[in-house]
Design a protein around this motif. Structure first.
Motif, mmCIF file in Angstrom:
data_model
loop_
_atom_site.group_PDB
_atom_site.id
_atom_site.type_symbol
_atom_site.label_atom_id
_atom_site.label_comp_id
_atom_site.label_asym_id
_atom_site.label_seq_id
_atom_site.Cartn_x
_atom_site.Cartn_y
_atom_site.Cartn_z
ATOM 1 N N PHE A 17 6.803 -2.835 -22.980
ATOM 2 C CA PHE A 17 6.456 -3.445 -21.699
ATOM 3 C C PHE A 17 6.176 -4.931 -21.876
ATOM 4 N N GLU A 18 6.378 -5.688 -20.797
ATOM 5 C CA GLU A 18 6.030 -7.105 -20.799
ATOM 6 C C GLU A 18 4.511 -7.254 -20.705
ATOM 7 N N VAL A 19 4.009 -8.396 -21.160
ATOM 8 C CA VAL A 19 2.560 -8.646 -21.110
ATOM 9 C C VAL A 19 2.050 -8.523 -19.678
ATOM 10 N N ASP A 20 2.784 -9.114 -18.737
ATOM 11 C CA ASP A 20 2.409 -9.032 -17.327
ATOM 12 C C ASP A 20 2.176 -7.581 -16.905
ATOM 13 N N GLU A 21 3.121 -6.712 -17.253
ATOM 14 C CA GLU A 21 3.030 -5.304 -16.865
ATOM 15 C C GLU A 21 1.786 -4.650 -17.458
ATOM 16 N N ILE A 22 1.523 -4.911 -18.733
ATOM 17 C CA ILE A 22 0.368 -4.295 -19.394
ATOM 18 C C ILE A 22 -0.936 -4.755 -18.752
ATOM 19 N N LEU A 23 -1.015 -6.024 -18.397
ATOM 20 C CA LEU A 23 -2.229 -6.538 -17.754
ATOM 21 C C LEU A 23 -2.477 -5.837 -16.417
ATOM 22 N N PHE A 24 -1.421 -5.632 -15.642
ATOM 23 C CA PHE A 24 -1.576 -4.918 -14.374
ATOM 24 C C PHE A 24 -1.919 -3.448 -14.621
ATOM 25 N N MET A 25 -1.369 -2.856 -15.672
ATOM 26 C CA MET A 25 -1.699 -1.473 -16.017
ATOM 27 C C MET A 25 -3.178 -1.349 -16.376
ATOM 28 N N ASN A 73 -13.332 11.729 -11.046
ATOM 29 C CA ASN A 73 -12.536 12.753 -11.731
ATOM 30 C C ASN A 73 -11.603 12.163 -12.793
ATOM 31 N N SER A 74 -11.533 10.850 -12.857
ATOM 32 C CA SER A 74 -10.656 10.203 -13.833
ATOM 33 C C SER A 74 -11.338 10.114 -15.189
ATOM 34 N N LEU A 75 -10.583 10.411 -16.229
ATOM 35 C CA LEU A 75 -11.114 10.362 -17.584
ATOM 36 C C LEU A 75 -10.979 8.961 -18.164
ATOM 37 N N LYS A 76 -11.965 8.579 -18.970
ATOM 38 C CA LYS A 76 -11.886 7.290 -19.644
ATOM 39 C C LYS A 76 -10.766 7.306 -20.679
ATOM 40 N N LEU A 77 -10.225 6.138 -20.956
ATOM 41 C CA LEU A 77 -9.130 6.033 -21.908
ATOM 42 C C LEU A 77 -9.634 6.263 -23.330
ATOM 43 N N LYS A 78 -8.901 7.068 -24.084
ATOM 44 C CA LYS A 78 -9.229 7.309 -25.490
ATOM 45 C C LYS A 78 -8.542 6.301 -26.400
ATOM 46 N N SER A 79 -7.485 5.681 -25.873
ATOM 47 C CA SER A 79 -6.689 4.723 -26.640
ATOM 48 C C SER A 79 -5.929 3.845 -25.657
ATOM 49 N N PRO A 80 -5.555 2.632 -26.063
ATOM 50 C CA PRO A 80 -4.701 1.816 -25.195
ATOM 51 C C PRO A 80 -3.402 2.529 -24.831
ATOM 52 N N LEU A 81 -2.976 3.481 -25.669
ATOM 53 C CA LEU A 81 -1.746 4.220 -25.377
ATOM 54 C C LEU A 81 -1.867 5.029 -24.090
ATOM 55 N N ASP A 82 -3.097 5.333 -23.687
ATOM 56 C CA ASP A 82 -3.305 6.061 -22.430
ATOM 57 C C ASP A 82 -2.894 5.231 -21.216
ATOM 58 N N LEU A 83 -2.668 3.945 -21.431
ATOM 59 C CA LEU A 83 -2.190 3.099 -20.333
ATOM 60 C C LEU A 83 -0.824 3.556 -19.831
ATOM 61 N N LYS A 84 -0.122 4.345 -20.642
ATOM 62 C CA LYS A 84 1.186 4.858 -20.217
ATOM 63 C C LYS A 84 1.067 5.681 -18.937
ATOM 64 N N LEU A 85 -0.129 6.217 -18.684
ATOM 65 C CA LEU A 85 -0.360 6.994 -17.461
ATOM 66 C C LEU A 85 -0.352 6.105 -16.222
ATOM 67 N N TYR A 86 -0.453 4.779 -16.445
ATOM 68 C CA TYR A 86 -0.573 3.850 -15.320
ATOM 69 C C TYR A 86 0.619 2.897 -15.225
ATOM 70 N N VAL A 87 1.726 3.278 -15.848
ATOM 71 C CA VAL A 87 2.919 2.424 -15.824
ATOM 72 C C VAL A 87 3.394 2.190 -14.396
ATOM 73 N N GLU A 88 3.567 3.266 -13.654
ATOM 74 C CA GLU A 88 4.086 3.147 -12.288
ATOM 75 C C GLU A 88 3.131 2.359 -11.402
ATOM 76 N N ASP A 89 1.837 2.652 -11.506
ATOM 77 C CA ASP A 89 0.848 1.932 -10.691
ATOM 78 C C ASP A 89 0.831 0.446 -11.043
ATOM 79 N N GLY A 90 0.905 0.148 -12.332
ATOM 80 C CA GLY A 90 0.893 -1.242 -12.766
ATOM 81 C C GLY A 90 2.113 -2.002 -12.290
ATOM 82 N N GLN A 91 3.279 -1.367 -12.385
ATOM 83 C CA GLN A 91 4.513 -2.024 -11.952
ATOM 84 C C GLN A 91 4.528 -2.238 -10.442
ATOM 85 N N LYS A 92 3.985 -1.272 -9.699
ATOM 86 C CA LYS A 92 3.891 -1.433 -8.246
ATOM 87 C C LYS A 92 2.963 -2.595 -7.890
#
Length: 245
Positions: A168-176, A189-208
């Motif tokens: 991902f581009e830096v811009d995308e990761i920052l929005f994620m 009900n949302s769980l805290k991130l265990k790793s930065p890799l959990d940001l993959k769950l927010y790819v679509e939201d970040g890109q939007k």
């Protein structure tokens, strides 16, 4: 000189360079060359801290002319960069971490007229010159409510960010990061991130979010680069006007 990795545009770096290495006002031609050189090195992975660290080493060589420092310090550097610059200073970015613009307008009272007035502030928009995985790490960990306290291994943490940067581009990761932080903070009900890799769950939201920001800026014609006027700062430093060629 101790140089930091705070928000600086390529034009800020050029001014810093001139103020550090020139004893006379450079010509307009020299200024353009300096800016071009900074863009070239930043685009090739140099970050602003390492550029100025090596410039300081070269500065000790009194036999070099002012206009030689950039080439001598960087072109002949054979070592490996500690932190690569992740962005191109000539590209448009949309997350505020990568944009430089005036602060919030201030409303004050004119006690002579009793009228509320908005403070006059110069309008400008420039892009950040460099951004490294260290900056990205610091932005992530600033969102303390978003991740588990057990996430303390910095080396492993940065390794996960490096992996994300291959996809991902830096811009995308920052929005994620922003979307993950908002979700965890506002949804019980949302769980805290265990790793930065959990940001993959927010790819679509970040890109939007990034697309929405891009569209809003375009609609409001706020997506054009407008350079900050540095004439007064330049003239005061040299106590004379510009030296045209």
């Amino acid at each position: 000189m101790t140089y930091t990795d705070d928000k600086r545009s390529v034009y800020d770096l050029a001014m810093d360079y001139i103020f550090s290495f020139y004893t006379h006002p450079p010509t307009n031609k020299e200024k353009k060359i300096i800016i071009y050189k900074f863009k070239e090195y930043l685009s090739n992975g140099w970050n602003q801290v390492e550029i100025f660290n090596h410039l300081e080493v070269i500065k000790k060589n009194k036999n070099l002319r002012n206009d030689c420092y950039l080439d001598k310090a960087l072109k002949f550097y054979k070592g490996e960069l500690k932190l690569r610059n992740l962005i191109n200073p000539e590209e448009q970015h949309y997350h505020n971490e990568l944009r430089i613009f005036p602060g919030t307008k201030v409303i004050t009272v004119n006690y002579d007229t009793g009228v509320f007035e908005e403070s006059s502030e110069e309008i400008f928009l420039e892009m950040r010159a460099s951004y490294t995985v260290k900056n990205l790490y610091e932005y992530f960990v600033s969102k303390e409510t978003m991740y588990l306290e057990s996430l303390k291994d910095k080396k492993q943490f940065v390794g996960a960010l490096d992996w994300l940067l291959t996809r991902f581009e830096v811009d995308e990761i920052l929005f994620m990061i922003d979307k993950a932080n908002s979700k965890v903070k506002n949804d019980p009900n949302s769980l805290k991130l265990k790793s930065p890799l959990d940001l993959k769950l927010y790819v679509e939201d970040g890109q939007k979010a990034m697309t929405s920001k891009k569209n809003a800026l375009t609609y409001n014609e706020a997506d054009k680069i407008v350079l900050k006027d540095r004439t007064d700062i330049f003239n005061k430093f040299f106590e004379k006007g510009d030296n045209d060629e």
